[in-house]
Design a protein around this motif. Structure first.
Motif, mmCIF file in Angstrom:
data_model
loop_
_atom_site.group_PDB
_atom_site.id
_atom_site.type_symbol
_atom_site.label_atom_id
_atom_site.label_comp_id
_atom_site.label_asym_id
_atom_site.label_seq_id
_atom_site.Cartn_x
_atom_site.Cartn_y
_atom_site.Cartn_z
ATOM 1 N N SER A 254 0.818 -1.220 0.000
ATOM 2 C CA SER A 254 0.000 0.000 0.000
ATOM 3 C C SER A 254 0.850 1.267 0.000
ATOM 4 C CB SER A 254 -0.933 -0.001 1.204
ATOM 5 O OG SER A 254 -0.200 0.071 2.412
ATOM 6 N N GLU A 255 2.008 1.233 0.667
ATOM 7 C CA GLU A 255 2.822 2.446 0.718
ATOM 8 C C GLU A 255 3.369 2.832 -0.658
ATOM 9 O OE1 GLU A 255 5.349 -0.923 2.641
ATOM 10 O OE2 GLU A 255 3.265 -0.208 2.669
ATOM 11 N N GLN A 256 3.388 1.905 -1.603
ATOM 12 C CA GLN A 256 3.862 2.211 -2.946
ATOM 13 C C GLN A 256 2.785 2.868 -3.810
ATOM 14 O OE1 GLN A 256 5.547 -1.310 -4.746
ATOM 15 N NE2 GLN A 256 6.847 -1.764 -2.976
ATOM 16 N N LEU A 257 1.566 2.986 -3.286
ATOM 17 C CA LEU A 257 0.460 3.541 -4.069
ATOM 18 C C LEU A 257 0.145 4.988 -3.719
ATOM 19 C CD1 LEU A 257 -2.014 0.511 -3.988
ATOM 20 C CD2 LEU A 257 -0.425 1.153 -5.818
ATOM 21 N N ILE A 258 0.809 5.532 -2.717
ATOM 22 C CA ILE A 258 0.469 6.870 -2.234
ATOM 23 C C ILE A 258 0.513 7.903 -3.357
ATOM 24 C CG2 ILE A 258 1.218 8.748 -0.725
ATOM 25 C CD1 ILE A 258 -0.174 6.585 0.777
ATOM 26 N N ASP A 259 1.511 7.821 -4.226
ATOM 27 C CA ASP A 259 1.670 8.831 -5.285
ATOM 28 C C ASP A 259 1.152 8.342 -6.641
ATOM 29 O OD1 ASP A 259 3.560 6.910 -5.638
ATOM 30 O OD2 ASP A 259 5.233 8.278 -6.040
ATOM 31 N N GLN A 260 0.221 7.374 -6.624
ATOM 32 C CA GLN A 260 -0.279 6.788 -7.867
ATOM 33 C C GLN A 260 -1.753 7.100 -8.128
ATOM 34 O OE1 GLN A 260 1.626 5.172 -10.100
ATOM 35 N NE2 GLN A 260 3.422 5.493 -8.803
ATOM 36 N N THR B 98 -7.802 15.203 -2.108
ATOM 37 C CA THR B 98 -7.166 13.914 -2.296
ATOM 38 C C THR B 98 -8.168 12.788 -2.090
ATOM 39 O OG1 THR B 98 -5.456 12.411 -1.473
ATOM 40 C CG2 THR B 98 -6.436 13.935 0.123
ATOM 41 N N LEU B 99 -8.071 11.774 -2.913
ATOM 42 C CA LEU B 99 -9.005 10.653 -2.839
ATOM 43 C C LEU B 99 -8.627 9.644 -1.776
ATOM 44 C CD1 LEU B 99 -9.609 10.013 -6.657
ATOM 45 C CD2 LEU B 99 -10.961 11.381 -5.069
ATOM 46 N N TRP B 100 -7.498 9.835 -1.122
ATOM 47 C CA TRP B 100 -7.140 8.929 -0.027
ATOM 48 C C TRP B 100 -8.018 9.168 1.178
ATOM 49 C CZ3 TRP B 100 -5.341 5.314 -2.427
ATOM 50 C CH2 TRP B 100 -4.260 5.360 -3.289
ATOM 51 N N VAL C 128 -9.849 -0.939 15.635
ATOM 52 C CA VAL C 128 -10.093 -1.052 14.205
ATOM 53 C C VAL C 128 -8.751 -1.056 13.494
ATOM 54 C CG1 VAL C 128 -12.400 -0.032 14.140
ATOM 55 C CG2 VAL C 128 -10.411 1.464 14.096
ATOM 56 N N ALA C 129 -8.633 -1.906 12.464
ATOM 57 C CA ALA C 129 -7.414 -1.969 11.662
ATOM 58 C C ALA C 129 -7.495 -0.928 10.562
ATOM 59 C CB ALA C 129 -7.242 -3.362 11.068
ATOM 60 N N TYR C 130 -6.371 -0.215 10.373
ATOM 61 C CA TYR C 130 -6.369 0.930 9.453
ATOM 62 C C TYR C 130 -5.118 0.898 8.590
ATOM 63 C CZ TYR C 130 -6.100 5.790 7.862
ATOM 64 O OH TYR C 130 -5.997 6.919 7.098
ATOM 65 N N ASP C 131 -5.309 1.305 7.336
ATOM 66 C CA ASP C 131 -4.200 1.459 6.401
ATOM 67 C C ASP C 131 -4.375 2.806 5.701
ATOM 68 O OD1 ASP C 131 -2.000 -0.136 4.616
ATOM 69 O OD2 ASP C 131 -3.263 1.114 3.327
ATOM 70 N N PRO C 132 -3.296 3.586 5.526
ATOM 71 C CA PRO C 132 -3.443 4.915 4.911
ATOM 72 C C PRO C 132 -4.056 4.902 3.519
ATOM 73 C CG PRO C 132 -1.278 4.681 5.949
ATOM 74 C CD PRO C 132 -1.921 3.325 5.972
ATOM 75 N N VAL C 133 -3.892 3.821 2.779
ATOM 76 C CA VAL C 133 -4.447 3.727 1.432
ATOM 77 C C VAL C 133 -5.821 3.073 1.432
ATOM 78 C CG1 VAL C 133 -4.158 2.559 -0.795
ATOM 79 C CG2 VAL C 133 -2.241 3.782 0.232
ATOM 80 N N LEU C 134 -5.954 1.967 2.139
ATOM 81 C CA LEU C 134 -7.218 1.220 2.147
ATOM 82 C C LEU C 134 -8.256 1.849 3.061
ATOM 83 C CD1 LEU C 134 -5.544 -2.271 2.366
ATOM 84 C CD2 LEU C 134 -6.884 -1.470 0.415
ATOM 85 N N GLY C 135 -7.828 2.569 4.074
ATOM 86 C CA GLY C 135 -8.749 3.090 5.075
ATOM 87 C C GLY C 135 -8.983 2.061 6.166
ATOM 88 N N TYR C 136 -10.146 2.132 6.810
ATOM 89 C CA TYR C 136 -10.507 1.167 7.859
ATOM 90 C C TYR C 136 -11.025 -0.106 7.192
ATOM 91 C CZ TYR C 136 -10.289 5.277 10.870
ATOM 92 O OH TYR C 136 -9.864 6.392 11.538
ATOM 93 N N TYR C 137 -10.459 -1.249 7.555
ATOM 94 C CA TYR C 137 -10.856 -2.475 6.862
ATOM 95 C C TYR C 137 -11.181 -3.642 7.789
ATOM 96 C CZ TYR C 137 -5.893 -3.758 7.480
ATOM 97 O OH TYR C 137 -4.651 -4.021 7.994
ATOM 98 N N ALA C 138 -11.030 -3.479 9.086
ATOM 99 C CA ALA C 138 -11.373 -4.555 10.016
ATOM 100 C C ALA C 138 -11.665 -3.958 11.384
ATOM 101 C CB ALA C 138 -10.250 -5.591 10.115
ATOM 102 N N ASN D 58 -5.626 -6.313 -4.897
ATOM 103 C CA ASN D 58 -4.457 -7.052 -4.420
ATOM 104 C C ASN D 58 -3.444 -6.146 -3.733
ATOM 105 O OD1 ASN D 58 -5.728 -9.223 -5.548
ATOM 106 N ND2 ASN D 58 -4.149 -9.691 -7.053
ATOM 107 N N VAL D 59 -3.961 -5.321 -2.823
ATOM 108 C CA VAL D 59 -3.107 -4.397 -2.069
ATOM 109 C C VAL D 59 -2.673 -5.071 -0.767
ATOM 110 C CG1 VAL D 59 -2.980 -2.153 -0.930
ATOM 111 C CG2 VAL D 59 -4.259 -2.409 -3.072
ATOM 112 N N ILE D 60 -1.391 -5.000 -0.459
ATOM 113 C CA ILE D 60 -0.857 -5.578 0.768
ATOM 114 C C ILE D 60 -0.830 -4.487 1.833
ATOM 115 C CG2 ILE D 60 1.107 -6.745 1.824
ATOM 116 C CD1 ILE D 60 1.920 -7.666 -0.984
ATOM 117 N N PRO D 61 -1.625 -4.610 2.908
ATOM 118 C CA PRO D 61 -1.654 -3.559 3.933
ATOM 119 C C PRO D 61 -0.322 -3.471 4.682
ATOM 120 C CG PRO D 61 -3.500 -5.094 4.151
ATOM 121 C CD PRO D 61 -2.521 -5.722 3.215
#
Length: 334
Positions: free
Chosen positions: A51-57, A75-77, A258-268, A307-310
Motif C-alpha cells: 500500500s505504501e507504494q500507491l500513495i503517489d499513484q 485527495t481521494l485517499w 479497528v485496523a487501518y491502512d493509509p491507502v485502504l482506510g478502515y478495513y477490520a 491485491n493491495v498488501i496492507p
C-alpha cells in the motif's frame, strides 16, 4: 477456503465480486492495464503491491473516464467516511448499528444480548402494510414511514458499545471538510498536537467543534499515542474510545480496535461478542496469496484498489469466525 455462510455472507458471491472488480480494473484503470503491457501478456491477477507504494499513484489508479483532478477535488485517499462508519458499526457488535433498520426496541434487546424477534417484527410489518395499503413499502420514503409506524419514532440504529451515541470524533493530522458521517451522525476531525498548524491557539480553534460534540457523548477514534495526547485536552467523561492501529498491532491489542491502512482506510474491527478481528467483508475481499495478505476494495471506484498488501500485515491469515461464520483476520506467527 471459506465455505460457510453467515450474516448474508457467501464465499462464492464474495469471490465473484472480487473477480468483477479485477476485470473492471484491467479494463478501465491505467495502473492495472500497464501491468499487461509490462508482462507482455494478459494477466489473470493484478500484481500484488504494498500500500505504501500507491500513495503517489492516484492519477494512474482512477478510471480513464473519471480521472483524478486535484485542482477540482481533494485527495481521494480521504474517503467519504464509509469505511469508518462501517468499522464503528462492526466494533459496536449490535444488529441495530450494523444494519440501521431496527429502532429503540431492537437496540435495547441487542445491548442486553438478545436478538430481535424476527417473527414478531414480520407480523408487525404485515399489520402496518395491511392498514396502510399494498403500496406502503415500495419506496425508501415509504419504508421510513412504515418503520416510524412500527416503532413510533425514526429508526436511526445508532447503538455503539452498548449505548446510543451522538457523534464521531476522529483524531487526524489535517482537517477534512466533513461534518456528518451519514444517517445524521455528526462528525468532527480532532487535530493532534503533531498537526501542522500555525500555533496552539489555531489548533484549539479548529478543534472547537469536536470539543463541543464530545460533551454530549461521542466515539473518538485514534491511535494509542494520539489518544494519550488529546484525551486530557477534551476532558469529557462520556467518550467511548476506539483504538486505530495497523494490522499487527490490532491483532495483538485487546478491547475495541479497528485496523487501518493509509491507502485502504478502515478495513477490520474487533467484535466484542467473539473477540475476533472481523474483516469488513462487504467492502473488502481478503486472501493470502504468495505468502502475503492481499485486500481488494469491492466498492471503491476511485481509486481502484486490487491485491493491495496492507502495512504491518506480515504473517496475517484469513479464517472464518466460529460464531458469526464471516471472514476474520488472524496471525500465523507464534
Amino acid at each position: 477456503m471459506l465455505t460457510l455462510t453467515g450474516a448474508g455472507f457467501s464465499a462464492l458471491r464474495w469471490e465473484a465480486a472480487r473477480r468483477r472488480t479485477v476485470a473492471r480494473a484491467f479494463r478501465t484503470v491505467p495502473f492495472y492495464r500497464e501491468q499487461w503491457a509490462v508482462a507482455g501478456r494478459v494477466l489473470d491477477e493484478p500484481v500484488p503491491v504494498a500500500s505504501e507504494q500507491l500513495i503517489d499513484q492516484l492519477f494512474r489508479l482512477c478510471p480513464l473516464g473519471r480521472p483524478f483532478q486535484p485542482s477540482r477535488e481533494p485527495t481521494l485517499w480521504s474517503d467519504d467516511g464509509t469505511t469508518l462508519r462501517v468499522a464503528i458499526n462492526a466494533a459496536s457488535d449490535s444488529r441495530t448499528a450494523t444494519h440501521a433498520v431496527f429502532g429503540r426496541e431492537a437496540t435495547a434487546q441487542a445491548s442486553s444480548g438478545r436478538r430481535p424477534a424476527v417473527r414478531a417484527l414480520s407480523d408487525r410489518w404485515a399489520a402496518v402494510r395491511a392498514a396502510s395499503g399494498p403500496a406502503a413499502a415500495r419506496t425508501v420514503f415509504d419504508r421510513a414511514v412504515v418503520l416510524r409506524a412500527v416503532f413510533g419514532h425514526r429508526a436511526t440504529g445508532r447503538a455503539v458499545f452498548g449505548r446510543r451515541w451522538t457523534a464521531v470524533l476522529e483524531v487526524r493530522d489535517a482537517m477534512i471538510d466533513r461534518r456528518w458521517l451519514g444517517r445524521g451522525v455528526p462528525y468532527a476531525a480532532l487535530l493532534s498536537p503533531k498537526a501542522d498548524v500555525v500555533n496552539e491557539e489555531r489548533r484549539a480553534a479548529l478543534n472547537r467543534r469536536a470539543t463541543e460534540l464530545a460533551t454530549s457523548g461521542a466515539v473518538i477514534v485514534g491511535t494509542r499515542n494520539e489518544l494519550a495526547d488529546v484525551l486530557p485536552e477534551i476532558g469529557a467523561a462520556s467518550l467511548r474510545v476506539l483504538h486505530r492501529a495497523g494490522l499487527a498491532d490490532a491483532l495483538g491489542m485487546a478491547g475495541p480496535v479497528v485496523a487501518y491502512d493509509p491507502v485502504l482506510g478502515y478495513y477490520a474491527a474487533r467484535m466484542p461478542s467473539c473477540g475476533h478481528l472481523h474483516l469488513l467483508w462487504r467492502l473488502f475481499h481478503a486472501r493470502v496469496a504468495d505468502g502475503a495478505l492481499q485486500l481488494t476494495a469491492l466498492r471503491r471506484r476511485r481509486p481502484v484498489l486490487c491485491n493491495v498488501i496492507p502495512v504491518d500485515a506480515a504473517g496475517a491469515a484469513v479464517e472464518r469466525c466460529p460464531r458469526h461464520h464471516t471472514p476474520i483476520l488472524t496471525t500465523t506467527t507464534a
